[in-house]
Design an enzyme around this catalytic site. Structure first.
Site, short mmCIF file in Angstrom:
data_model
loop_
_atom_site.label_atom_id
_atom_site.label_comp_id
_atom_site.label_asym_id
_atom_site.label_seq_id
_atom_site.Cartn_x
_atom_site.Cartn_y
_atom_site.Cartn_z
N ARG A 142 0.84 -1.20 0.00
CA ARG A 142 0.00 0.00 0.00
C ARG A 142 0.88 1.24 0.00
NH1 ARG A 142 -2.27 -0.15 6.26
NH2 ARG A 142 -0.33 0.56 7.25
N TYR A 177 11.99 7.99 14.86
CA TYR A 177 11.86 7.72 13.42
C TYR A 177 12.85 8.58 12.63
CZ TYR A 177 9.68 7.93 8.77
OH TYR A 177 9.44 7.90 7.41
#
Length: 249
Positions: A15, A140
């Protein structure tokens, strides 16, 4: 930029950005294997899905060893929920680092023998969060900064047989954009902060990944290609009271 007869693996390719990359590589003639923990709701035409958690080193080695060959590896799997540093424990931040930095290393090591034989290519999917402050997703951002450095080191160690490059990706419109930017008005407002006036589409990232994976980039290794629409307009320009130099007073 053709990949006829070549085999490509795209992690997290079911996706969003990963599906856009898989679609571009398949359209260029590659046999594309997409892997993720869960099957795609809408399969990308011309791709094969294998279930795989890229954090599981043993499973990764088994999956890649079973392939007849491998020419292109795109380390795309990653991400992190918004979580201020002090509102999460160390374990949460370690899991973010594991998925976004250690897992690409694990997959690349498992792919090394295949790619060396094929004189192949690795494309890391980095982020602008790795080169600017990333409040709410600090681990992150740190992982993506490390991923860029890892790619440059790999490029030096594994040359000349394997090329390794990074796509430094900015904001992308996907089915999960609302989680980051809000409703349509929020996405439009965020889009106006980008010099090109819009968020990237997954196909934009796919085209850049195809370039780096193809022979068109045969002399490019250890590079970081910015795919961010021109970056971010410096905040001070909107806060300053001085008239722009290119306008009459």
């Amino acid at each position: 930029m053709e990949l006829d007869g070549k085999v490509a693996v795209v992690t997290g390719g079911t996706r969003g950005i990963g599906a856009g990359i898989a679609r571009s590589l398949a359209a260029a003639g590659a046999q594309v294997v997409v892997c993720a923990r869960h099957p795609p709701r809408v399969p990308v035409p011309g791709t094969e899905f294998i279930p795989l958690d890229v954090r599981d080193g043993d499973a990764v080695h088994r999956a890649l060893s079973a392939l007849p060959r491998l020419d292109v590896l795109v380390n795309n799997a990653g991400g992190a929920p918004h979580r201020p540093l002090a509102r999460a424990d160390t374990g949460h931040h370690l899991r973010v680092l594991e998925l976004n930095l250690l897992a690409p290393l694990t997959v690349s090591l498992a792919a090394h023998a295949h790619l060396r034989r094929a004189r192949g290519s690795i494309v890391m999917i980095g982020s602008v969060s790795g080169s600017r402050p990333s409040p709410g997703t600090a681990a992150y951002g740190a992982a993506k900064a490390g991923l860029e450095h890892l790619a440059r080191s790999m490029a030096a160690e594994w040359a000349p047989e394997i090329r390794v490059n990074t796509l430094v990706v900015g904001m992308v419109r996907t089915d999960r954009s609302a989680l980051h930017y809000g409703d349509a008005d929020g996405i439009a407002a965020v889009s106006r902060t980008v010099p090109l006036g819009r968020l990237a589409e997954p196909a934009d990232v796919g085209a850049a990944a195809l370039f780096l994976a193809s022979d068109a980039a045969a002399y490019i290794s250890g590079a970081s290609l910015l795919v961010h629409g021109g970056g971010e307009r410096p905040a001070f320009l909107d806060a300053a009271t001085a008239a722009p130099a290119d306008k009459e007073p």
